[in-house]
Design a protein around this motif. Structure first.
Motif, PDB file in Angstrom:
ATOM      1  N   LEU A  29      20.644 -19.721  26.579  1.00 30.69           N
ATOM      2  CA  LEU A  29      22.099 -19.585  26.647  1.00 30.69           C
ATOM      3  C   LEU A  29      22.730 -20.932  26.962  1.00 30.69           C
ATOM      4  O   LEU A  29      23.743 -21.309  26.370  1.00 30.69           O
ATOM      5  CB  LEU A  29      22.502 -18.546  27.704  1.00 30.69           C
ATOM      6  CG  LEU A  29      23.940 -18.003  27.597  1.00 30.69           C
ATOM      7  CD1 LEU A  29      24.072 -16.691  28.343  1.00 30.69           C
ATOM      8  CD2 LEU A  29      25.000 -18.974  28.089  1.00 30.69           C
ATOM      9  N   LEU A  30      22.120 -21.682  27.884  1.00 24.40           N
ATOM     10  CA  LEU A  30      22.578 -23.024  28.232  1.00 24.40           C
ATOM     11  C   LEU A  30      21.512 -24.025  27.817  1.00 24.40           C
ATOM     12  O   LEU A  30      20.356 -23.923  28.232  1.00 24.40           O
ATOM     13  CB  LEU A  30      22.846 -23.132  29.733  1.00 24.40           C
ATOM     14  CG  LEU A  30      23.978 -22.258  30.280  1.00 24.40           C
ATOM     15  CD1 LEU A  30      24.010 -22.313  31.804  1.00 24.40           C
ATOM     16  CD2 LEU A  30      25.320 -22.701  29.709  1.00 24.40           C
ATOM     17  N   LEU A  31      21.903 -25.008  27.005  1.00 26.96           N
ATOM     18  CA  LEU A  31      20.958 -26.015  26.532  1.00 26.96           C
ATOM     19  C   LEU A  31      21.558 -27.410  26.648  1.00 26.96           C
ATOM     20  O   LEU A  31      22.748 -27.612  26.373  1.00 26.96           O
ATOM     21  CB  LEU A  31      20.587 -25.764  25.074  1.00 26.96           C
ATOM     22  CG  LEU A  31      19.650 -24.591  24.770  1.00 26.96           C
ATOM     23  CD1 LEU A  31      19.508 -24.415  23.259  1.00 26.96           C
ATOM     24  CD2 LEU A  31      18.282 -24.823  25.399  1.00 26.96           C
ATOM     25  N   ALA A  32      20.727 -28.351  27.040  1.00 25.03           N
ATOM     26  CA  ALA A  32      21.127 -29.757  27.033  1.00 25.03           C
ATOM     27  C   ALA A  32      20.953 -30.292  25.619  1.00 25.03           C
ATOM     28  O   ALA A  32      19.837 -30.338  25.103  1.00 25.03           O
ATOM     29  CB  ALA A  32      20.269 -30.555  28.013  1.00 25.03           C
ATOM     30  N   ILE A  33      22.073 -30.657  24.983  1.00 22.99           N
ATOM     31  CA  ILE A  33      22.029 -31.199  23.624  1.00 22.99           C
ATOM     32  C   ILE A  33      22.909 -32.444  23.561  1.00 22.99           C
ATOM     33  O   ILE A  33      23.781 -32.638  24.403  1.00 22.99           O
ATOM     34  CB  ILE A  33      22.474 -30.161  22.574  1.00 22.99           C
ATOM     35  CG1 ILE A  33      23.965 -29.836  22.715  1.00 22.99           C
ATOM     36  CG2 ILE A  33      21.639 -28.887  22.674  1.00 22.99           C
ATOM     37  CD1 ILE A  33      24.508 -28.955  21.585  1.00 22.99           C
ATOM     38  N   PRO A  34      22.701 -33.306  22.571  1.00 15.02           N
ATOM     39  CA  PRO A  34      23.520 -34.511  22.469  1.00 15.02           C
ATOM     40  C   PRO A  34      25.009 -34.188  22.417  1.00 15.02           C
ATOM     41  O   PRO A  34      25.420 -33.210  21.776  1.00 15.02           O
ATOM     42  CB  PRO A  34      23.045 -35.155  21.160  1.00 15.02           C
ATOM     43  CG  PRO A  34      21.638 -34.660  20.989  1.00 15.02           C
ATOM     44  CD  PRO A  34      21.652 -33.264  21.524  1.00 15.02           C
ATOM     45  N   ALA A  35      25.789 -35.010  23.084  1.00 18.81           N
ATOM     46  CA  ALA A  35      27.233 -34.765  23.151  1.00 18.81           C
ATOM     47  C   ALA A  35      27.848 -34.700  21.756  1.00 18.81           C
ATOM     48  O   ALA A  35      28.712 -33.855  21.483  1.00 18.81           O
ATOM     49  CB  ALA A  35      27.902 -35.854  23.982  1.00 18.81           C
ATOM     50  N   SER A  36      27.412 -35.567  20.846  1.00 17.49           N
ATOM     51  CA  SER A  36      27.979 -35.577  19.492  1.00 17.49           C
ATOM     52  C   SER A  36      27.674 -34.274  18.758  1.00 17.49           C
ATOM     53  O   SER A  36      28.511 -33.750  18.015  1.00 17.49           O
ATOM     54  CB  SER A  36      27.429 -36.767  18.701  1.00 17.49           C
ATOM     55  OG  SER A  36      26.007 -36.708  18.624  1.00 17.49           O
ATOM     56  N   GLU A  37      26.501 -33.735  18.972  1.00 16.45           N
ATOM     57  CA  GLU A  37      26.132 -32.467  18.334  1.00 16.45           C
ATOM     58  C   GLU A  37      26.958 -31.312  18.898  1.00 16.45           C
ATOM     59  O   GLU A  37      27.387 -30.423  18.162  1.00 16.45           O
ATOM     60  CB  GLU A  37      24.649 -32.205  18.551  1.00 16.45           C
ATOM     61  CG  GLU A  37      24.118 -30.956  17.861  1.00 16.45           C
ATOM     62  CD  GLU A  37      22.622 -30.830  18.059  1.00 16.45           C
ATOM     63  OE1 GLU A  37      21.870 -31.407  17.251  1.00 16.45           O
ATOM     64  OE2 GLU A  37      22.197 -30.176  19.046  1.00 16.45           O
ATOM     65  N   ASN A  38      27.185 -31.353  20.197  1.00 13.82           N
ATOM     66  CA  ASN A  38      28.002 -30.318  20.835  1.00 13.82           C
ATOM     67  C   ASN A  38      29.422 -30.340  20.295  1.00 13.82           C
ATOM     68  O   ASN A  38      30.032 -29.285  20.066  1.00 13.82           O
ATOM     69  CB  ASN A  38      28.007 -30.524  22.347  1.00 13.82           C
ATOM     70  CG  ASN A  38      28.639 -29.364  23.086  1.00 13.82           C
ATOM     71  OD1 ASN A  38      28.559 -28.216  22.659  1.00 13.82           O
ATOM     72  ND2 ASN A  38      29.283 -29.650  24.208  1.00 13.82           N
ATOM     73  N   ARG A  39      29.964 -31.531  20.073  1.00 13.85           N
ATOM     74  CA  ARG A  39      31.318 -31.643  19.518  1.00 13.85           C
ATOM     75  C   ARG A  39      31.356 -31.079  18.098  1.00 13.85           C
ATOM     76  O   ARG A  39      32.318 -30.422  17.702  1.00 13.85           O
ATOM     77  CB  ARG A  39      31.774 -33.107  19.500  1.00 13.85           C
ATOM     78  CG  ARG A  39      31.726 -33.839  20.817  1.00 13.85           C
ATOM     79  CD  ARG A  39      32.682 -33.280  21.858  1.00 13.85           C
ATOM     80  NE  ARG A  39      32.753 -34.140  23.033  1.00 13.85           N
ATOM     81  CZ  ARG A  39      31.897 -34.111  24.054  1.00 13.85           C
ATOM     82  NH1 ARG A  39      30.886 -33.253  24.035  1.00 13.85           N
ATOM     83  NH2 ARG A  39      32.016 -34.923  25.089  1.00 13.85           N
ATOM     84  N   SER A  40      30.309 -31.364  17.329  1.00 10.61           N
ATOM     85  CA  SER A  40      30.250 -30.875  15.952  1.00 10.61           C
ATOM     86  C   SER A  40      30.140 -29.353  15.914  1.00 10.61           C
ATOM     87  O   SER A  40      30.776 -28.687  15.088  1.00 10.61           O
ATOM     88  CB  SER A  40      29.044 -31.500  15.239  1.00 10.61           C
ATOM     89  OG  SER A  40      28.866 -30.934  13.958  1.00 10.61           O
ATOM     90  N   LYS A  41      29.360 -28.790  16.812  1.00 13.02           N
ATOM     91  CA  LYS A  41      29.170 -27.344  16.878  1.00 13.02           C
ATOM     92  C   LYS A  41      30.443 -26.651  17.346  1.00 13.02           C
ATOM     93  O   LYS A  41      30.859 -25.640  16.789  1.00 13.02           O
ATOM     94  CB  LYS A  41      28.013 -27.029  17.824  1.00 13.02           C
ATOM     95  CG  LYS A  41      27.748 -25.552  18.055  1.00 13.02           C
ATOM     96  CD  LYS A  41      26.496 -25.398  18.932  1.00 13.02           C
ATOM     97  CE  LYS A  41      26.205 -23.940  19.265  1.00 13.02           C
ATOM     98  NZ  LYS A  41      27.090 -23.419  20.323  1.00 13.02           N
ATOM     99  N   GLY A  42      31.062 -27.186  18.381  1.00 11.22           N
ATOM    100  CA  GLY A  42      32.299 -26.620  18.896  1.00 11.22           C
ATOM    101  C   GLY A  42      32.143 -25.161  19.270  1.00 11.22           C
ATOM    102  O   GLY A  42      31.165 -24.764  19.899  1.00 11.22           O
TER     103      GLY A  42
END
Length: 241
Positions: A178-191
């Motif tokens: 449910l909670l994952l550490a992922i690259p900030a840029s990827e998180n922005r893309s996923k939204g």
């Protein structure tokens, strides 16, 4: 409408209330602490339980993988969503100065983490992004992502939860992925997109992503849209037979 049942030819049963479809098959680090070689974060169960409903059945999708059945419904209350309804900030339930973000970083680091001078903020470690297969050692390069975003949860049923349930969902360390550490840029893309709008950049990760999304929604009794469910089914075709 609930998707899932025994693997059998598709049929649709219509009633006055619903339709049930049974488909076929930073600062400089100063201290070191916490080692965790398990990429799954474990912690105390959220203080407020997920909403209850009857146990979901399982449907087999082709020869790929089992998905837990989800209630199929249209999204609603999108115009009333606000992040503050989920608490707004990370919690620190055990008052050890490590909030949910820190707990995820500590739990998912492949190496012992180090902390900033305050002893609370994680500074370095080794994190592996399951969606892109990239790694990083600086904590600031990673966001903590809700695999099922808070906004998607809201329009899928969380709008009718209590505040305590929403805060528990937002800080749920017990539910795998449910909670994952992922690259900030990827998180922005996923939204706030779901599987019908975003999927991991590495196809090998599609199976895990689909299963995790499905498991999270089933545990928290959140609905899915028709296109969302279709996307999950398509991605599970990447699962080992």
């Amino acid at each position: 409408m609930v998707v899932g049942a025994l693997a059998s030819p598709s049929r649709t049963t219509t009633s006055a209330d619903a339709t049930t479809t049974s488909p076929g098959n930073a600062p400089q680090p100063t201290t070191t602490a916490h080692t965790n070689t398990n990429t799954n974060t474990t912690a105390a169960t959220p203080t407020s339980r997920a909403p209850t409903r009857s146990s979901a059945s399982v449907t087999t999708i082709g020869d790929a993988a089992a998905l837990i059945s989800l209630t199929i419904n249209t999204q609603s209350h999108a115009d009333t969503y606000r992040r503050a309804a989920f608490g707004g900030n990370w919690a620190d339930d055990d008052h050890d100065c490590h909030n949910t973000r820190a707990e995820v970083l500590i739990g998912q680091s492949l190496h012992p983490v180090t902390f900033a001078a305050n002893g609370c903020t994680v500074a370095t470690g080794l994190w592996h992004d399951p969606w892109s297969e990239t790694q990083a050692t600086v904590a600031q390069a990673f966001d903590i992502d809700h695999t099922v975003p808070a906004e998607n949860a809201w329009v899928s049923g969380a709008w009718q939860w209590t505040n305590a349930q929403r805060v528990a969902f937002y800080n749920d360390l017990a539910t795998t992925d449910l909670l994952l550490a992922i690259p900030a840029s990827e998180n922005r893309s996923k939204g706030d997109q779901g599987p019908d709008g975003w999927r991991p950049p590495t196809p090998i990760a599609w199976c895990r992503y689909a299963r995790s999304w499905d498991h999270i929604k089933a545990k928290w009794h959140l609905s899915a849209t028709v296109t969302e469910w279709s996307a999950l089914v398509n991605m599970t075709r990447r699962c080992p037979s």
